[in-house]
Design an enzyme around this catalytic site. Structure first.
Site, short mmCIF file in Angstrom:
data_model
loop_
_atom_site.label_atom_id
_atom_site.label_comp_id
_atom_site.label_asym_id
_atom_site.label_seq_id
_atom_site.Cartn_x
_atom_site.Cartn_y
_atom_site.Cartn_z
N GLN A 166 90.96 53.13 55.06
CA GLN A 166 90.43 52.35 55.95
C GLN A 166 89.83 50.97 55.54
O GLN A 166 90.28 50.00 56.65
CB GLN A 166 88.89 52.03 55.50
N GLU A 209 84.86 46.28 62.39
CA GLU A 209 84.75 45.42 61.12
C GLU A 209 85.58 43.86 61.40
O GLU A 209 85.68 43.08 60.54
CB GLU A 209 84.13 45.54 59.67
N ASP A 246 89.17 49.89 50.15
CA ASP A 246 89.08 51.01 50.48
C ASP A 246 89.41 51.99 50.85
O ASP A 246 89.48 52.63 52.15
CB ASP A 246 87.29 50.99 51.62
N GLU A 287 87.80 51.61 46.24
CA GLU A 287 86.35 52.36 46.48
C GLU A 287 86.48 53.21 46.74
O GLU A 287 87.83 53.85 47.62
CB GLU A 287 85.93 51.52 47.45
N ASP A 314 81.47 54.87 46.32
CA ASP A 314 80.36 54.23 48.29
C ASP A 314 79.72 55.45 48.06
O ASP A 314 78.10 56.21 48.34
CB ASP A 314 81.69 53.24 48.89
N LYS A 339 74.27 49.42 49.44
CA LYS A 339 73.60 49.81 51.05
C LYS A 339 72.43 50.28 51.10
O LYS A 339 72.10 51.20 50.93
CB LYS A 339 74.57 50.29 51.89
N ARG A 368 77.81 47.15 56.88
CA ARG A 368 77.49 48.75 57.51
C ARG A 368 79.30 48.60 58.83
O ARG A 368 78.90 47.10 59.11
CB ARG A 368 76.97 49.44 58.07
N SER A 369 79.81 49.50 59.49
CA SER A 369 80.59 48.60 60.01
C SER A 369 79.83 48.78 61.29
O SER A 369 80.29 47.69 62.26
CB SER A 369 81.82 50.40 60.46
N LYS A 390 80.61 43.06 50.21
CA LYS A 390 82.15 43.13 51.43
C LYS A 390 81.18 43.48 52.68
O LYS A 390 80.12 43.89 53.31
CB LYS A 390 82.23 44.69 50.90
C1 2PG Z 1 82.30 51.65 54.06
C2 2PG Z 1 81.44 50.61 55.03
C3 2PG Z 1 81.35 49.76 55.33
P1 2PG Z 1 80.52 52.32 57.13
O1 2PG Z 1 82.74 52.72 54.19
O2 2PG Z 1 82.38 50.98 53.26
O3 2PG Z 1 83.07 49.50 55.68
O4 2PG Z 1 81.89 52.01 56.02
O5 2PG Z 1 79.71 51.61 57.28
O6 2PG Z 1 80.94 53.32 58.50
O7 2PG Z 1 80.44 53.64 56.41
MG MG Z 2 83.09 52.63 51.52
#
Ligand code: 2PG
Ligand code: MG
Length: 421
Positions: A166, A209, A246, A287, A314, A339, A368-369, A390
């Site tokens: 990702q 992002e 990640d 990650e 994560d 998060k 978040r994305s 991040k």
């Molecule tokens: C992640 C997040 C941020 P998402 O995987 O770390 O990059 O993505 O908010 O889509 O879960």
């Molecule tokens: Mg992640």
């Protein structure tokens, strides 16, 4: 001490144009402040539930009118006129009102918007910057600014899946200030944009992002190109700038196999693959290199990465104290990606932080994305003395709001960026 006069909410749009929740909180003394919540795309299955309307005729079912109504109705009714000595008391009232283990009744989006708005209104009432208010939740003082991890290349769910992993992120490792770190990352980003345009013939599209998402021929070419861009920008990879990755592997894991560049890898092969990267590329943080369901193999992953790179969880941990406790007991990770909307209140995220710290883990505070122009994340990273932050790339205003806020906090406090060994 704060007496809630009222809370109210509106539906707003996030950086992907999808609805999300904004809420405002007014305290009896007259302090008013608002906050908005972000939303993920590569979500963990153990995340608290974002309440969505499910009306396919409106925003493809993603509307947040019910979550907004829950703030304006039952949440406001329950808080109005009540006194809260601490953030923990306010959050406990929200949890009691919801009454479900995953916030599915009122919605984690509704609950978190109020939790954040109350913190910000409390900062206004106490006449302190938001990062100080956040620090009081954990009974600490801001001491350092976080090391940044800034999105360079994107794949996976944030870029339509042209490659499996990702994010490949720039870590301005030698930068002594946020200001210096952003300038270094800008240089790498520009070099990467030029390099990938020359190599792949087209202007690289940008992902959710703001990371560059050219049609890489393989997943590993993201790492090769990142190192080349660092050199072209005049940096020594591994000394001046490093890489964070990640892998977000839950999203290409099925029936015990990781579908990686056309191969079906078992967990052992996956650990071998990512450990091999550490020999070739200056990766300092890795990650979700294994899936959220691959519990039994995380300890071997951690052992294999050793002290070279953080074993960062994560989706695996979902900022969930119960999962973090289990991972600590199993020796399955040594770093938490935090998060707040994974879990849904500031107090529970603070508990996740406390647990991670008690085990000597590093903590990355993450956006978040799907983000908004709100910048509270920068204050949270400083107030909670995060090791890393991040936020995404250094393009797009919803990301820059956080970087610009870090610049402001740096100018205001003169705090140093955390020193890493
Ligand atoms: C992640 C997040 C941020 P998402 O995987 O770390 O990059 O993505 O908010 O889509 O879960
Ligand atoms: Mg992640």
């Amino acid at each position: 001490m704060a007496v809630v006069e009222r809370v109210w909410s509106r539906e707003i749009l996030d950086s992907r144009g999808r609805p999300t929740v904004w809420a405002s909180c007014e305290l009896r003394g007259g302090a008013i402040a608002a906050a908005s919540v972000p939303s993920g795309a590569s979500t963990g299955r153990a995340e608290a539930i974002e309440l969505r309307d499910g009306d396919s005729k409106r925003y493809g079912g993603l509307g947040c009118r019910q979550a907004v109504a829950n703030v304006n109705g039952p949440i406001c009714d329950a808080l109005q006129g009540n006194t809260f000595e601490t953030q923990q008391q306010l959050d406990a009232a929200l949890l009691a009102l919801d009454g479900t283990p995953n916030k599915s009744r009122l919605g984690a989006n509704a609950i978190l918007a109020v939790s954040l708005a109350f913190a910000r209104a409390s900062a206004v009432e106490n006449r302190v910057p938001l990062y100080r208010q956040f620090a009081t939740i954990i009974g600490d003082e801001p001491r350092t600014l976080p090391r940044m991890t800034i999105n360079l290349f994107s794949g996976g769910k944030h870029a339509g899946g042209q490659v499996c992993i990702q994010d490949v992120l720039v870590v301005p490792a030698a930068a002594k200030t946020i200001d210096e770190g952003l300038a270094a990352t800008y240089a790498v980003y520009q070099a990467a944009a030029k390099l990938t345009q020359q190599k792949y013939g087209a202007r690289a599209l940008k992902a959710d992002e703001g990371g560059l998402a050219p049609p890489f021929p393989s997943t590993e070419s993201m790492l090769v190109d990142a190192v080349a861009a660092m050199r072209q920008a005049g940096f020594e990879p591994g000394r001046d700038v490093a890489i964070a990755v990640d892998v977000a592997s839950s999203h290409f894991f099925e029936s015990g196999r990781y579908t990686f560049d056309g191969q079906a890898l078992d967990s052992h092969a996956m650990i071998g693959l990512v450990s091999g990267w550490l020999e070739k590329y200056p990766i300092v943080s890795l990650e979700d290199a294994l899936s959220e369901d691959d519990w039994s193999n995380w300890p071997a992953l951690k052992t294999s990465l050793g002290t070279k790179a953080l074993t960062l969880g994560d989706d695996f941990l979902c900022t969930n104290p119960a999962r973090i406790r289990r991972a600590i007991d199993a020796g399955a990770a040594n770093a938490l990606l935090l998060k707040v909307n994974h879990i849904g209140t500031l107090s529970e995220a603070a508990e996740a932080l406390r647990l991670a710290r008690s085990a000597g883990w590093r903590v990355t505070v993450s956006a978040r994305s799907g983000e908004t122009e709100d910048d509270w994340l920068a204050d949270l990273a400083v107030g909670w003395n995060a090791d890393q932050i991040k936020v995404g790339s250094i393009t797009q205003s919803e990301r820059l709001a956080k970087y610009n806020r870090l610049l402001a906090i740096e100018a205001e406090t003169g705090l140093p960026v955390i020193a890493w060994p």
